[in-house]
Design an enzyme around this catalytic site. Sequence first.
Site, mmCIF file in Angstrom:
data_model
loop_
_atom_site.group_PDB
_atom_site.id
_atom_site.type_symbol
_atom_site.label_atom_id
_atom_site.label_comp_id
_atom_site.label_asym_id
_atom_site.label_seq_id
_atom_site.Cartn_x
_atom_site.Cartn_y
_atom_site.Cartn_z
ATOM 1 N N LYS A 52 39.077 46.807 10.437
ATOM 2 C CA LYS A 52 40.177 47.618 10.980
ATOM 3 C C LYS A 52 41.490 46.825 10.917
ATOM 4 C CE LYS A 52 41.507 47.501 15.102
ATOM 5 N NZ LYS A 52 42.958 47.464 15.283
ATOM 6 N N GLN A 96 35.691 49.517 21.272
ATOM 7 C CA GLN A 96 34.557 49.333 20.366
ATOM 8 C C GLN A 96 33.239 49.409 21.140
ATOM 9 O OE1 GLN A 96 34.634 49.139 17.044
ATOM 10 N NE2 GLN A 96 32.414 48.992 17.029
ATOM 11 N N ASP A 119 39.883 57.587 18.403
ATOM 12 C CA ASP A 119 38.483 57.732 17.993
ATOM 13 C C ASP A 119 38.007 59.177 18.194
ATOM 14 O OD1 ASP A 119 37.177 55.655 16.769
ATOM 15 O OD2 ASP A 119 36.664 54.607 18.636
#
Length: 292
Positions: A52, A96, A119
């Site tokens: 990322k 995450q 997300d």
Amino acid sequence: MQLIDGKKIGEEIKKEIAERVAAIIDAGDEPPHLAAILVGEDAASQTYIASKERACKAVGFTSSVYRYNNDISEKQLLDVVDFLNNDPDVNGFIVQLPLPGHIDSDKVLQRINPAKDVDGFHPVNVGRLALGLPSYLPATPAGIMLLLERYGIETEGKHCVVLGRSNIVGTPMSLLMSRKSKPGNCTVTLCHSKTQNLAEITKQADILIAAIGQPEYVKADMVKAGAVVIDVGIHRIEDSSEKGYHITGDVEFEAVAPKCSFITPVPGGVGPMTIVSLLLNTFKAFDHEIYS
Ligand code: NAP
């Protein structure tokens, strides 16, 4: 049979993003800023966050990672989420997963401001997706929609079978394919571990999307001739090669590919699109495209 080259499409889209970012910087403005919260030392999570960061750098986004040890308390983590929710310099951020067992992941994800939830896991964004309203789409299904679009694959009226009903892949994928949209407008069947006669159903699929997390589970005799096969699975299989392993998907590629009209390879198919979708969601956040 045509290979769906996610690596190539991903690079093309990243180039398009980079051009837009360059124009923003040329105009004297700050580029989009994507942040991530990473807890612990999970190897797959570290790899994802590193890629990322690389992707952000490649397109000119600002990227920041808030790293914490496994012993961070739930309260401390919620404070970090609040901090990022209120930081005007951060357009979007991700937490995450997985988080350590003593932290309630749902509670943390639900604390994220939906406007910064790039997300697309917050119930508000999931609800908007289900209602067909603009929302941040979960990255992997969004990446698959982009691949179908860029390859001009006709989906209207087709039977799409989705294998797997996870919240991050199978369920949103089934919603997107059944939406009144292009790509979309499919008749969708969603299968899971309790589905009976699975092969009978997969054989009816014009478009088969495999996201079950079982290496090479989909065999040639489960696939209709001419089907479009999208393989979401990623598995690292140990072998006697120099590297000591190879990567495979949920589909037995060598046997299935000759039967297909289109198929995604693993690696190089769906995988590279996931981070690209996250970048696109961050741009939507930067542009206030969904929440003004
Ligand atoms: P998951 O949360 O483990 O869900 C797997 C789903 O498959 C569940 O719904 C499960 O059914 C179903 N399933 C398992 N075995 C089955 C069987 N034999 N027959 C029918 N259904 C079965 O997995 P996920 O997070 O969606 O990920 C799926 C795969 O995609 C994994 O290999 C993962 O590594 C990969 N992945 C790749 C990307 C990418 O960027 N390419 C992103 C995310 C995930 P139940 O609900 O009944 O348990």
